[in-house]
Structure formats: C-alpha cells, structure tokens
Scaffold this motif. Sequence first.
Motif, PDB file in Angstrom:
ATOM      1  N   ALA A  26      -8.611 -18.412  -6.785  1.00 48.56           N
ATOM      2  CA  ALA A  26      -7.806 -17.596  -5.881  1.00 48.56           C
ATOM      3  C   ALA A  26      -8.645 -16.583  -5.122  1.00 48.56           C
ATOM      4  CB  ALA A  26      -6.711 -16.874  -6.673  1.00 48.56           C
ATOM      5  N   LEU A  27      -9.799 -16.206  -5.646  1.00 47.45           N
ATOM      6  CA  LEU A  27     -10.680 -15.280  -4.952  1.00 47.45           C
ATOM      7  C   LEU A  27     -11.267 -15.895  -3.697  1.00 47.45           C
ATOM      8  CD1 LEU A  27     -12.210 -12.548  -4.919  1.00 47.45           C
ATOM      9  CD2 LEU A  27     -13.956 -13.634  -6.351  1.00 47.45           C
ATOM     10  N   MET A  28     -11.577 -17.188  -3.763  1.00 46.49           N
ATOM     11  CA  MET A  28     -12.257 -17.809  -2.625  1.00 46.49           C
ATOM     12  C   MET A  28     -11.338 -18.581  -1.694  1.00 46.49           C
ATOM     13  SD  MET A  28     -12.684 -21.396  -2.791  1.00 46.49           S
ATOM     14  CE  MET A  28     -12.212 -22.648  -3.979  1.00 46.49           C
ATOM     15  N   VAL A  38      -3.157 -10.973   4.475  1.00 47.11           N
ATOM     16  CA  VAL A  38      -1.807 -11.521   4.319  1.00 47.11           C
ATOM     17  C   VAL A  38      -1.849 -12.812   3.511  1.00 47.11           C
ATOM     18  CG1 VAL A  38       0.208 -12.427   5.527  1.00 47.11           C
ATOM     19  CG2 VAL A  38      -0.997 -10.437   6.432  1.00 47.11           C
ATOM     20  N   MET A  39      -2.865 -13.661   3.761  1.00 48.74           N
ATOM     21  CA  MET A  39      -3.006 -14.888   2.977  1.00 48.74           C
ATOM     22  C   MET A  39      -3.183 -14.544   1.504  1.00 48.74           C
ATOM     23  SD  MET A  39      -3.142 -18.282   3.562  1.00 48.74           S
ATOM     24  CE  MET A  39      -3.886 -18.604   5.163  1.00 48.74           C
ATOM     25  N   SER A  40      -3.923 -13.475   1.215  1.00 49.13           N
ATOM     26  CA  SER A  40      -4.110 -13.047  -0.162  1.00 49.13           C
ATOM     27  C   SER A  40      -2.805 -12.518  -0.738  1.00 49.13           C
ATOM     28  CB  SER A  40      -5.194 -11.966  -0.236  1.00 49.13           C
ATOM     29  OG  SER A  40      -6.430 -12.449   0.227  1.00 49.13           O
ATOM     30  N   GLN A  41      -2.024 -11.786   0.071  1.00 43.41           N
ATOM     31  CA  GLN A  41      -0.728 -11.297  -0.393  1.00 43.41           C
ATOM     32  C   GLN A  41       0.213 -12.463  -0.702  1.00 43.41           C
ATOM     33  OE1 GLN A  41       0.576  -8.716   2.759  1.00 43.41           O
ATOM     34  NE2 GLN A  41      -0.615  -6.970   2.049  1.00 43.41           N
ATOM     35  N   VAL A  42       0.189 -13.472   0.160  1.00 42.52           N
ATOM     36  CA  VAL A  42       1.026 -14.649  -0.079  1.00 42.52           C
ATOM     37  C   VAL A  42       0.619 -15.326  -1.385  1.00 42.52           C
ATOM     38  CG1 VAL A  42       1.528 -16.973   0.753  1.00 42.52           C
ATOM     39  CG2 VAL A  42       1.600 -15.055   2.338  1.00 42.52           C
ATOM     40  N   THR A  43      -0.697 -15.448  -1.610  1.00 46.62           N
ATOM     41  CA  THR A  43      -1.175 -16.042  -2.852  1.00 46.62           C
ATOM     42  C   THR A  43      -0.773 -15.190  -4.050  1.00 46.62           C
ATOM     43  OG1 THR A  43      -3.075 -16.925  -1.643  1.00 46.62           O
ATOM     44  CG2 THR A  43      -3.207 -16.958  -4.032  1.00 46.62           C
ATOM     45  N   LEU A  44      -0.782 -13.860  -3.864  1.00 46.03           N
ATOM     46  CA  LEU A  44      -0.389 -12.940  -4.934  1.00 46.03           C
ATOM     47  C   LEU A  44       1.078 -13.130  -5.305  1.00 46.03           C
ATOM     48  CD1 LEU A  44      -1.183 -10.481  -6.713  1.00 46.03           C
ATOM     49  CD2 LEU A  44      -0.474  -9.021  -4.822  1.00 46.03           C
ATOM     50  N   GLY A 100      -6.991 -12.900  -8.707  1.00 50.05           N
ATOM     51  CA  GLY A 100      -7.954 -13.329  -7.702  1.00 50.05           C
ATOM     52  C   GLY A 100      -7.481 -13.052  -6.295  1.00 50.05           C
ATOM     53  N   ALA A 101      -6.184 -13.265  -6.038  1.00 50.92           N
ATOM     54  CA  ALA A 101      -5.633 -12.999  -4.713  1.00 50.92           C
ATOM     55  C   ALA A 101      -5.692 -11.510  -4.393  1.00 50.92           C
ATOM     56  CB  ALA A 101      -4.192 -13.500  -4.643  1.00 50.92           C
ATOM     57  N   TRP A 102      -5.416 -10.671  -5.390  1.00 53.85           N
ATOM     58  CA  TRP A 102      -5.485  -9.220  -5.171  1.00 53.85           C
ATOM     59  C   TRP A 102      -6.908  -8.792  -4.816  1.00 53.85           C
ATOM     60  CZ3 TRP A 102      -7.966  -5.071  -7.593  1.00 53.85           C
ATOM     61  CH2 TRP A 102      -7.502  -3.805  -7.231  1.00 53.85           C
ATOM     62  N   PHE A 103      -7.880  -9.294  -5.562  1.00 54.07           N
ATOM     63  CA  PHE A 103      -9.278  -8.969  -5.263  1.00 54.07           C
ATOM     64  C   PHE A 103      -9.683  -9.496  -3.890  1.00 54.07           C
ATOM     65  CE2 PHE A 103      -9.936  -8.510  -9.957  1.00 54.07           C
ATOM     66  CZ  PHE A 103     -10.410  -7.205  -9.922  1.00 54.07           C
ATOM     67  N   SER A 104      -9.197 -10.686  -3.534  1.00 54.67           N
ATOM     68  CA  SER A 104      -9.527 -11.259  -2.233  1.00 54.67           C
ATOM     69  C   SER A 104      -9.034 -10.373  -1.104  1.00 54.67           C
ATOM     70  CB  SER A 104      -8.917 -12.662  -2.111  1.00 54.67           C
ATOM     71  OG  SER A 104      -9.223 -13.246  -0.869  1.00 54.67           O
ATOM     72  N   GLY A 105      -7.802  -9.868  -1.236  1.00 54.47           N
ATOM     73  CA  GLY A 105      -7.267  -8.969  -0.222  1.00 54.47           C
ATOM     74  C   GLY A 105      -8.031  -7.670  -0.140  1.00 54.47           C
ATOM     75  N   ARG A 106      -8.443  -7.145  -1.287  1.00 59.85           N
ATOM     76  CA  ARG A 106      -9.202  -5.893  -1.310  1.00 59.85           C
ATOM     77  C   ARG A 106     -10.585  -6.054  -0.669  1.00 59.85           C
ATOM     78  NH1 ARG A 106      -7.193  -0.982  -2.562  1.00 59.85           N
ATOM     79  NH2 ARG A 106      -9.062  -0.435  -3.757  1.00 59.85           N
ATOM     80  N   ALA A 135       5.625 -16.336   1.119  1.00 57.18           N
ATOM     81  CA  ALA A 135       5.263 -16.716  -0.246  1.00 57.18           C
ATOM     82  C   ALA A 135       6.392 -17.488  -0.912  1.00 57.18           C
ATOM     83  CB  ALA A 135       4.919 -15.475  -1.060  1.00 57.18           C
ATOM     84  N   CYS A 136       7.630 -17.078  -0.659  1.00 56.46           N
ATOM     85  CA  CYS A 136       8.774 -17.802  -1.222  1.00 56.46           C
ATOM     86  C   CYS A 136       8.796 -19.248  -0.740  1.00 56.46           C
ATOM     87  CB  CYS A 136      10.078 -17.103  -0.859  1.00 56.46           C
ATOM     88  SG  CYS A 136      10.340 -15.533  -1.726  1.00 56.46           S
ATOM     89  N   LEU A 137       8.453 -19.456   0.541  1.00 55.32           N
ATOM     90  CA  LEU A 137       8.371 -20.822   1.052  1.00 55.32           C
ATOM     91  C   LEU A 137       7.260 -21.599   0.347  1.00 55.32           C
ATOM     92  CD1 LEU A 137       8.775 -20.239   4.903  1.00 55.32           C
ATOM     93  CD2 LEU A 137      10.393 -21.381   3.387  1.00 55.32           C
ATOM     94  N   GLY A 138       6.127 -20.928   0.134  1.00 60.87           N
ATOM     95  CA  GLY A 138       5.000 -21.594  -0.484  1.00 60.87           C
ATOM     96  C   GLY A 138       5.188 -21.904  -1.953  1.00 60.87           C
ATOM     97  N   THR A 139       6.106 -21.190  -2.611  1.00 61.99           N
ATOM     98  CA  THR A 139       6.298 -21.399  -4.050  1.00 61.99           C
ATOM     99  C   THR A 139       7.278 -22.525  -4.360  1.00 61.99           C
ATOM    100  OG1 THR A 139       8.023 -19.702  -4.100  1.00 61.99           O
ATOM    101  CG2 THR A 139       5.790 -19.011  -4.655  1.00 61.99           C
ATOM    102  N   VAL A 140       7.942 -23.065  -3.355  1.00 57.55           N
ATOM    103  CA  VAL A 140       8.909 -24.138  -3.616  1.00 57.55           C
ATOM    104  C   VAL A 140       8.242 -25.308  -4.337  1.00 57.55           C
ATOM    105  CG1 VAL A 140      10.368 -25.886  -2.536  1.00 57.55           C
ATOM    106  CG2 VAL A 140      10.435 -23.542  -1.712  1.00 57.55           C
ATOM    107  N   GLY A 141       7.042 -25.689  -3.877  1.00 54.36           N
ATOM    108  CA  GLY A 141       6.353 -26.823  -4.476  1.00 54.36           C
ATOM    109  C   GLY A 141       6.039 -26.616  -5.944  1.00 54.36           C
TER     110      GLY A 141
END
Length: 400
Positions: A327-329, A140-146, A270-276, A21-27
């Motif tokens: 973020a949900l989808m 994990v993708m949802s956690q990264v988005t979170l 949305g990311a949290w709900f997606s992971g759940r 997630a840290c890598l993804g947040t650089v942008g």
Amino acid sequence: MNPDAGTLWRGPRWTLAVLLACLGTVGPFSIDTYLPAFAGIAQALDATPVQMQQTLSSYLLGFALMNLFHGALSDSFGRRPVVLVGTAIFALASLGCALSASIGQLIFFRTVQGMSAGAGVVVSRAIIRDMFPPSEAQRVMSQVTLFFGVAPAVAPMVGGFLFVHADWHAIFWFLVLVGTALFVANWRLLPETLHKDLAQPFHPRDLMRGYWQLCGSRKFLLLTIASGVPFNGMFLYVLAAPVFLGEHLHLAPTQFFLFFLFSIGGIMGGAWFSGRLAGKIKPRAQIRRGFFIMLAMAVLNVVLNLALPPSAWWALPVIGVFALGWALMVPVVTLMVLDQVPERRGMASSLQACISSAANGLVAGVLVPLVMHSTLGLALASAGMMAIGLLAWLWVKREV
C-alpha cells in the motif's frame, strides 16, 4: 484534469475520497463477506471444494473481463452513467446469489457480480485524475486506499455473524442492500467529472486500436505488473482463508476477522504513510521503500514457515506488514500507469485493472488450489508474486 474540477465538488475533498473508496470496496467486500460461510455453502448446495473455489475464480475472471470496458465506456459516455449502471447490476446479481438453489446458479451470479463490481474500482481511479493535479491526486489515492481498508476488515465479521445467526443466504441479501445504497448515494452525490471536450468517440475499432497500442507499451505493462502482481502476495492468503485460517491456524469462522484486521490494517497504514510522503520524497524512493518492506517480509515468512509450526501470532503480523509495503508504493505506481495516456485515462485504468484481475483470477483458480494445503507452499507462492513485481519495477524504473 477537468478544468472545472473546482466547481464540481463543493464539499470537503475527503468526503469525495470516501465516496470513491466505497465504490472501490465493492469488489473485495463481495469476496471477504462470504468467506466465513464457505463450508456452510458447500454443505447446503452439495458442492465440492473445487466448485466452491470456482465461485471465487469466476468472480475474479468476470471482474477482469469487464474491466476492459468500464473505463473505455466512461471515456465516451461519462463516469457517472457507468458507475450507476454498474452498481445497479451488482445489486441485482447479489439478489440472484441470495436466491441461488444450486452451485451452478451461484457461480453464474457470482460471475455477474464480478463483471459489475469493477465499474466502481476502475472509474473511481479515472475520477481522481479528473479532479486533482498529480501531487494532490497521490494524497487522494492514498486516502481512497486508506478508506478502502475499512470495509474488508468489517466484511468477514459481518459475514461470520450473518452465517452463524442466520444462514449463508443472509450474506448475499446484505450485499443487495450494499449495492442499493451505493446506487442511491452515487445517484444523489456523484458529479460528472469527465469534461465534455475530453470525451472520446466510441468506436470499437478505435477502442481495440487503443488497447493494442497500450499492450505494445513496455513501460505501461511493466508498471501494471509492478503495481498489481505483488498484491497477490497477500491476496492468495485471502483466497485460501478457509483452509489457511481454519485448518492451518485453527481459527473459528467468527475469528477470521483477526486475519483481515492485520492485512487490511497493513493496507491502511501503508496508505496513510503514502499520503504523508506525497510531495516530500521522490516517487521512486517511495516505491523503493515499499518493495523493500515486501521483500523483507516475504523472506521472513519463508524462514518462519521452515523453522516453526504454523501459528497465528507470527503469521498474521508478517502478512500485515507485507500489505503495508504494497500500500505504500501502489498509489504512486497507479498514477504513473494512468499518466501513460492522459487523454484516455479510463482506458488505461481499465486495462490495468483487467491485467491485475486476470492475474488474481489465475492465482485463485490455479495457484491457490495447488499450494493452500501447505503453509510453506503459500509462503513461497507469496514470495514469487512479490518477486515478479519487483523485477518489473527494476526493469522499468529508469524510464519513469
């Protein structure tokens, strides 16, 4: 998936999600941190509003251009080298921004920033599918988005604080520290997740042939549009933030964080709900829910802008719920994109990011300057972005 994935990361899986997630947040961090200083930078460098907008669009176009290569290079030379080189160049480009003495220099180094920042975004997606089977990959993708939501929420507060108490140069010095810290963390912690048997030979002709085949895949293109274009329904407000928040909503630079709390809070929710929901409902049902939320908020946004004067009390929550729907989808659709070519997930991630970033760049350079001086124009443009993604999904959903 790498057959040795179980031995590559021995810590808790959520810690790997944090690193990715840290890598993804650089942008997004590179965008959100300096937005509160827009007016100050323009005054200091004697830049016009159009030139300041170019510091955004050039970043996004550089991001889109190099995204074509980050993933493909990681398919051949490994995920780890591409991440390390990308973070190192990002730190150096941030140094160039901090030392810029003219708007031309700032635009140039912002372009280099964008070209390097994409490495983390693109390669982190490929790493997730290297390490996890489909259902766990969605979690994990949802956690990264979170986790992805934390940095952009903090970024405008940091940028506003540095601008008010130091000057705009301090914002880019801070990004130098961010890039350096990411380089050190990934040097020490990130394993090589591409299995040696899955490495692809690097031949420009084969690379172009692979891109041509992907571009000829209707399913791939429609899924990419469905995942990436609706993001601009929220992102255009980020790009127009100096005008939208300052002129329309009458917020001070130090209050910009309120907008990011709502928008990024929506992404995190949305990311949290997606992971759940991962593994509990069908992916298509989850995507349908996300689009329904975005459609409802897009219509409500237009109606409120027609009926009421601009106000933060209703504008910010509507944008936040719209972000929740996206973020949900998006984790589900992103995994569908990557699985179109399992043997070249890096390439698929590259092309997906390139198309999405090119759309972001066009929105920043063309659409936002046209609509940012009207709240109704912004609302209609946001609804249009959502509608493009929805139509793409309705076209392709029967095939996935």
